[in-house]
Design a protein around this motif. Structure first.
Motif, short mmCIF file in Angstrom:
data_model
loop_
_atom_site.label_atom_id
_atom_site.label_comp_id
_atom_site.label_asym_id
_atom_site.label_seq_id
_atom_site.Cartn_x
_atom_site.Cartn_y
_atom_site.Cartn_z
N ILE A 58 -48.13 -127.10 -73.66
CA ILE A 58 -49.53 -127.32 -73.29
C ILE A 58 -49.64 -128.47 -72.27
O ILE A 58 -50.40 -128.39 -71.30
N SER A 59 -48.84 -129.53 -72.49
CA SER A 59 -48.86 -130.68 -71.58
C SER A 59 -48.44 -130.29 -70.17
O SER A 59 -49.02 -130.76 -69.19
N ILE A 60 -47.43 -129.43 -70.08
CA ILE A 60 -46.92 -129.02 -68.77
C ILE A 60 -47.99 -128.26 -67.97
O ILE A 60 -48.10 -128.41 -66.75
N PHE A 61 -48.79 -127.49 -68.67
CA PHE A 61 -49.79 -126.68 -67.98
C PHE A 61 -51.19 -127.30 -68.01
O PHE A 61 -52.18 -126.64 -67.73
N THR A 70 -54.96 -127.05 -60.47
CA THR A 70 -54.80 -125.69 -61.01
C THR A 70 -53.43 -125.15 -60.64
O THR A 70 -52.97 -125.28 -59.50
N VAL A 71 -52.77 -124.53 -61.63
CA VAL A 71 -51.44 -123.96 -61.42
C VAL A 71 -51.51 -122.45 -61.48
O VAL A 71 -52.06 -121.87 -62.44
N ASN A 72 -50.96 -121.81 -60.47
CA ASN A 72 -50.89 -120.35 -60.43
C ASN A 72 -49.58 -119.91 -61.04
O ASN A 72 -48.50 -120.22 -60.53
N LEU A 73 -49.64 -119.21 -62.18
CA LEU A 73 -48.43 -118.84 -62.92
C LEU A 73 -47.48 -118.01 -62.07
O LEU A 73 -46.26 -118.10 -62.23
N PHE A 94 -42.28 -120.31 -59.91
CA PHE A 94 -40.85 -120.27 -59.58
C PHE A 94 -40.61 -119.92 -58.11
O PHE A 94 -39.48 -119.60 -57.73
N VAL A 95 -41.65 -120.01 -57.29
CA VAL A 95 -41.51 -119.80 -55.85
C VAL A 95 -41.33 -121.15 -55.18
O VAL A 95 -42.25 -121.99 -55.19
N SER A 113 -47.88 -124.86 -56.76
CA SER A 113 -47.70 -124.75 -58.21
C SER A 113 -46.29 -125.15 -58.61
O SER A 113 -46.09 -125.84 -59.63
N ASN A 114 -45.30 -124.75 -57.83
CA ASN A 114 -43.90 -125.10 -58.11
C ASN A 114 -43.70 -126.61 -58.05
O ASN A 114 -43.05 -127.20 -58.92
N ASN A 115 -44.28 -127.26 -57.03
CA ASN A 115 -44.15 -128.71 -56.90
C ASN A 115 -44.84 -129.46 -58.04
O ASN A 115 -44.31 -130.44 -58.57
N ILE A 116 -46.03 -128.99 -58.42
CA ILE A 116 -46.77 -129.65 -59.50
C ILE A 116 -45.99 -129.60 -60.80
O ILE A 116 -45.87 -130.60 -61.52
N ILE A 117 -45.42 -128.42 -61.12
CA ILE A 117 -44.72 -128.25 -62.39
C ILE A 117 -43.41 -129.02 -62.41
O ILE A 117 -43.13 -129.79 -63.35
#
Length: 226
Positions: free
Chosen positions: A16-19, A24-27, A31-32, A37-41
């Motif tokens: 939950i913390s990761i997301f 906003t993160v696009n699922l 992994f692209v 989104s990849n940089n944020i995660i």
């Protein structure tokens, strides 16, 4: 079963913390390589979560070892002069070694932290009546003295904000490249688990530990350094 439930709950909260966050993160883009989104995660949220977990179990083990060695449930690094001793070490590092690396400054803070803790235990050992409330009060008195000295010279050197920035438990700014030093906690915790039985026996008193073949002073020193 209880440990399994706690572990599963921690993993669930970690996911939950990761997301969780403002951005906003696009699922589909996680992994692209190179996407926002990849940089944020991978550059922010995973390092942040790892930092929180590592710091959490490291601090909990610290508190447990302190309580075992002093035979007092009210003793912790914050009531034994350890935290304020490290704050004094940070001040010394900022005053005399401002251009040195973070690792060097943390090494100085750690040396001062150990020195303050040894001072606390040395005073406690001299006291014949070890009341449960008296022991942490001694640590708090030491902490107060060290804190006042630190803040006096920090005020003179205009370093109060710099010292406070070291002491805040803020993980919001954790990014890849500036949290990896926390990994040193992992081998130290493993060593603590290896000596856990000796710490438990030492917590029953010096005479009891010596009768069971434990080198009491060595085990106490190992515990304090960890």
């Amino acid at each position: 079963m209880k440990n399994f439930i706690i572990t599963a709950f921690i993993i669930f909260l970690s996911i939950i913390s990761i997301f969780s966050g403002v951005a906003t993160v696009n699922l589909s883009d996680i992994f692209v390589q190179g996407t926002n989104s990849n940089n944020i995660i991978f550059l922010s949220r995973i390092p942040r979560t790892i930092s929180i977990i590592t710091a959490g179990f490291g601090m909990s083990i610290c508190g447990l070892i302190m309580q075992q060695l002093t035979m007092n449930k009210f003793v912790s690094p914050t009531t034994a002069g350890t935290a304020d001793s490290s704050k004094l070490g940070i001040l010394i590092a900022l005053l005399f070694f401002p251009r040195e690396s973070i690792i060097f400054k943390m090494l100085i803070a750690s040396i001062f932290a150990m020195g303050g803790t040894f001072l606390f235990l040395g005073i406690v050992r001299k006291i014949k009546i070890k009341d449960n409330a008296l022991v942490p009060l001694i640590g708090m008195m030491i902490s107060g003295i060290l804190s006042s000295i630190t803040m006096f010279f920090a005020y003179k050197g205009d370093l109060i904000q710099s010292i406070n920035s070291w002491l805040f438990g803020d993980f919001s700014g954790v990014l890849k490249g500036n949290y990896e030093l926390l990994y040193i906690t992992i081998p130290l915790v493993l060593i603590a688990f290896f000596y856990s039985k000796q710490f438990t026996i030492s917590g029953m008193g010096e005479e009891f530990a010596v009768n069971l073949g434990i080198n009491y002073k060595t085990i106490v020193n190992i515990g304090l350094i960890l």
